[in-house]
Design a protein around this motif. Structure first.
Motif, PDB file in Angstrom:
ATOM      1  N   GLY A 153      -5.829   0.839   1.015  1.00  0.00           N
ATOM      2  CA  GLY A 153      -6.259  -0.549   1.040  1.00  0.00           C
ATOM      3  C   GLY A 153      -6.887  -1.060  -0.240  1.00  0.00           C
ATOM      4  N   LYS A 154      -7.082  -0.184  -1.240  1.00  0.00           N
ATOM      5  CA  LYS A 154      -7.738  -0.597  -2.483  1.00  0.00           C
ATOM      6  C   LYS A 154      -6.701  -0.810  -3.586  1.00  0.00           C
ATOM      7  CE  LYS A 154     -12.210   1.770  -1.989  1.00  0.00           C
ATOM      8  NZ  LYS A 154     -13.050   0.581  -2.190  1.00  0.00           N
ATOM      9  N   PRO A 155      -6.927  -1.780  -4.454  1.00  0.00           N
ATOM     10  CA  PRO A 155      -6.073  -1.870  -5.643  1.00  0.00           C
ATOM     11  C   PRO A 155      -6.285  -0.644  -6.515  1.00  0.00           C
ATOM     12  CG  PRO A 155      -7.961  -3.338  -5.848  1.00  0.00           C
ATOM     13  CD  PRO A 155      -7.989  -2.803  -4.443  1.00  0.00           C
ATOM     14  N   ALA A 156      -5.204  -0.148  -7.101  1.00  0.00           N
ATOM     15  CA  ALA A 156      -5.284   1.078  -7.896  1.00  0.00           C
ATOM     16  C   ALA A 156      -4.433   0.926  -9.149  1.00  0.00           C
ATOM     17  CB  ALA A 156      -4.808   2.271  -7.076  1.00  0.00           C
ATOM     18  N   THR A 202     -11.626  -1.370  -8.783  1.00  0.00           N
ATOM     19  CA  THR A 202     -10.263  -0.829  -8.771  1.00  0.00           C
ATOM     20  C   THR A 202     -10.310   0.693  -8.789  1.00  0.00           C
ATOM     21  OG1 THR A 202      -9.386  -2.756  -9.946  1.00  0.00           O
ATOM     22  CG2 THR A 202      -8.076  -0.735 -10.038  1.00  0.00           C
ATOM     23  N   THR A 261      -0.157   4.488   0.422  1.00  0.00           N
ATOM     24  CA  THR A 261      -0.789   5.678   0.989  1.00  0.00           C
ATOM     25  C   THR A 261       0.230   6.538   1.734  1.00  0.00           C
ATOM     26  OG1 THR A 261      -2.864   4.456   1.228  1.00  0.00           O
ATOM     27  CG2 THR A 261      -2.646   6.504   2.465  1.00  0.00           C
ATOM     28  N   ARG A 282       0.422  -0.077 -11.469  1.00  0.00           N
ATOM     29  CA  ARG A 282      -0.460  -0.662 -10.469  1.00  0.00           C
ATOM     30  C   ARG A 282       0.121  -0.444  -9.073  1.00  0.00           C
ATOM     31  NH1 ARG A 282      -4.619  -3.687 -12.337  1.00  0.00           N
ATOM     32  NH2 ARG A 282      -4.519  -4.361 -14.527  1.00  0.00           N
ATOM     33  N   THR A 283      -0.773  -0.180  -8.122  1.00  0.00           N
ATOM     34  CA  THR A 283      -0.367   0.032  -6.740  1.00  0.00           C
ATOM     35  C   THR A 283      -1.581  -0.222  -5.858  1.00  0.00           C
ATOM     36  OG1 THR A 283       0.638   1.619  -5.205  1.00  0.00           O
ATOM     37  CG2 THR A 283      -0.846   2.522  -6.865  1.00  0.00           C
ATOM     38  N   ARG A 284      -1.481   0.148  -4.590  1.00  0.00           N
ATOM     39  CA  ARG A 284      -2.623   0.123  -3.671  1.00  0.00           C
ATOM     40  C   ARG A 284      -2.656   1.453  -2.929  1.00  0.00           C
ATOM     41  NH1 ARG A 284      -4.928  -4.906  -2.989  1.00  0.00           N
ATOM     42  NH2 ARG A 284      -6.083  -4.218  -1.162  1.00  0.00           N
ATOM     43  N   ASP A 336       0.852  -1.186   0.000  1.00  0.00           N
ATOM     44  CA  ASP A 336       0.000   0.000   0.000  1.00  0.00           C
ATOM     45  C   ASP A 336       0.890   1.239   0.000  1.00  0.00           C
ATOM     46  OD1 ASP A 336      -3.159   0.673   0.891  1.00  0.00           O
ATOM     47  OD2 ASP A 336      -1.689   2.248   1.257  1.00  0.00           O
TER      48      ASP A 336
END
Length: 437
Positions: A34-37, A336, A5, A29-31, A3
């Motif tokens: 807490g969400k996949p992004a 996502t 953040t 791609r990342t988080r 994550d």
């Protein structure tokens, strides 16, 4: 996948461009939270992102941003027909050429009045004073009173953190009262922008500012509805919001109406950031001053575009994938978080020659493409989620920047660094000027 953040909060504007450089070309791609992004960039990505079939806003914005920057129930949180019906109210109010011109003229008048006062001061913090003069102008233009006679039947409220100016005792009570109301309103509108992307004191100041202004404006909405619109001319912005009906025919509740009035006032006052960045650019590139001061609207507009491209404002915008999607063969699962990298796109060497060089010539004689320059988002303002206030942003900047170039002043030694970890950022000193003439 880790994550990111905390790295985002630590690095600010630099986080996503740095991540993109490390990962290589293509989606990243990342988080986050807490969400996949997945992060996208480029004109094609802008078109993809602003397609309502690809990104939804409802439930996408976290509570801290709604309680500071946009407001709960704001147009930014809507999709589909609800969004289009609400958005039409903003487009009508903020893109009409005569209305935009009227606001620019008010801003010009406030600048001239303020500049005369600055000549009597030992120093002026440009950020504070520009935010005040834009607040005065946009509130008058939008039909939002900044206070009433404290000895009249409807006294204006005194805010808990009013700051008296040294010359208040020598001024009439009414004038001093209105000045205090204007300054507090300006501080509140700035605070909502300044505290949305951080934790700690700035964030809680932003929450208090929003609560205070929503309560005040909700009362004004109720007063307008109880008395009706009887003016000979077209309704003001606040009157139009008070009369607006949703797609199902319902009036907005007073608090939501107050939120949407603030979504006109707040982003207009946020032009303060760009104005002070323009001062920073003129200080770093003094050879541009004479040309900006005298060449007319064409160069002023090019200069304004380059300020908006070069300096950091919004790092990215985000929404959620409403279903499984495909982006150039890249699978994006439902739910996502999709990020559109605004700061990265505005500094992408694939789109801009020497992107970290300030150069208004890149826009002189041409307007940027719809999805090319995206400091305030992309897509169509009339139907999509692009900010409908870009016409106002450019009108205010092309009004203020040439006047700033013509203003006689000195820039004393100070900390003019612009920290990229701070969102939104600005020169550390607020840009102090002295010897105004």
């Amino acid at each position: 996948m880790l994550d990111h953040t905390l790295p985002l909060l630590a690095q600010g504007y630099a986080w996503l461009p740095d991540l993109t450089r490390r990962r290589g070309p293509g989606p990243v791609r990342t988080r986050l939270m807490g969400k996949p992004a997945i992060a996208l960039r480029g004109p094609e990505a802008v078109s993809f992102f602003y397609d309502e079939n690809h990104v939804r806003r409802r439930t996408a914005l976290p509570e801290p941003i709604l309680s500071t920057l946009f407001g709960k129930g704001a147009v930014h949180t809507l999709d589909g027909q609800e969004h289009r019906a609400r958005k039409a109210m903003f487009v009508s109010a903020l893109t009409d050429a005569s209305a935009v011109t009227a606001l620019a003229e008010r801003v010009a008048d406030e600048w001239e009045r303020a500049a005369k006062e600055w000549a009597d001061r030992s120093e002026v913090v440009l950020f504070d004073e520009v935010s005040l003069l834009i607040t005065r102008a946009v509130c008058a233009w939008a039909g939002v009173p900044l206070g009433q006679d404290p000895h009249g039947d409807q006294p204006g409220g005194q805010y808990p953190d009013d700051e008296a100016r040294p010359d208040d005792e020598a001024r009439p009570d009414h004038e001093a009262h209105l000045d205090a109301e204007a300054r507090q309103t300006a501080r509140d509108l700035v605070a909502m922008v300044d505290g949305f992307a951080t934790a700690g004191p700035r964030h809680w100041k932003a929450r208090r500012a929003r609560a205070r202004q929503e309560e005040r404006l909700a009362r004004l909405i109720e007063d307008i509805r109880s008395t009706g619109h009887e003016a000979a001319g077209p309704p003001s912005v606040i009157e139009a919001v008070a009369a607006h009906r949703e797609a199902d025919g319902r009036l907005l509740d007073p608090r939501t109406a107050a939120v949407e009035v603030l979504n006109v006032l707040r982003p207009t006052v946020a032009v303060t950031w760009f104005t002070v960045f323009g001062a920073h650019a003129l200080h770093r590139h003094p050879a541009l001053r004479e040309r900006l001061a005298g060449e007319g609207d064409g160069y002023a507009r090019a200069f304004a575009h380059e300020v908006r491209r070069f300096y950091p404002f919004a790092p990215f915008v985000a929404g959620l994938a409403p279903s499984d999607l495909d982006w150039h063969g890249e699978h994006i699962a439902e739910g996502t978080m999709i990020l559109l990298d605004l700061y990265g796109q505005n500094h992408d060497p694939g789109l801009w020659k020497a992107p970290y060089r300030f150069d208004p010539e890149r826009f002189h004689g041409r307007e940027p493409g719809r999805d090319e320059l995206v400091p305030q988002g992309g897509g169509e303002a009339s139907a999509g989620h692009r900010c409908p206030g870009e016409d106002i942003t450019l009108a205010v900047l092309t009004t203020l920047l040439p006047r700033l170039a013509r203003l006689g002043h000195r820039v004393p030694e100070q900390d003019l660094r612009i920290p990229l970890h701070r969102v939104p950022t600005r020169p550390r000193s607020g840009f102090v000027i002295t010897d105004v003439r």
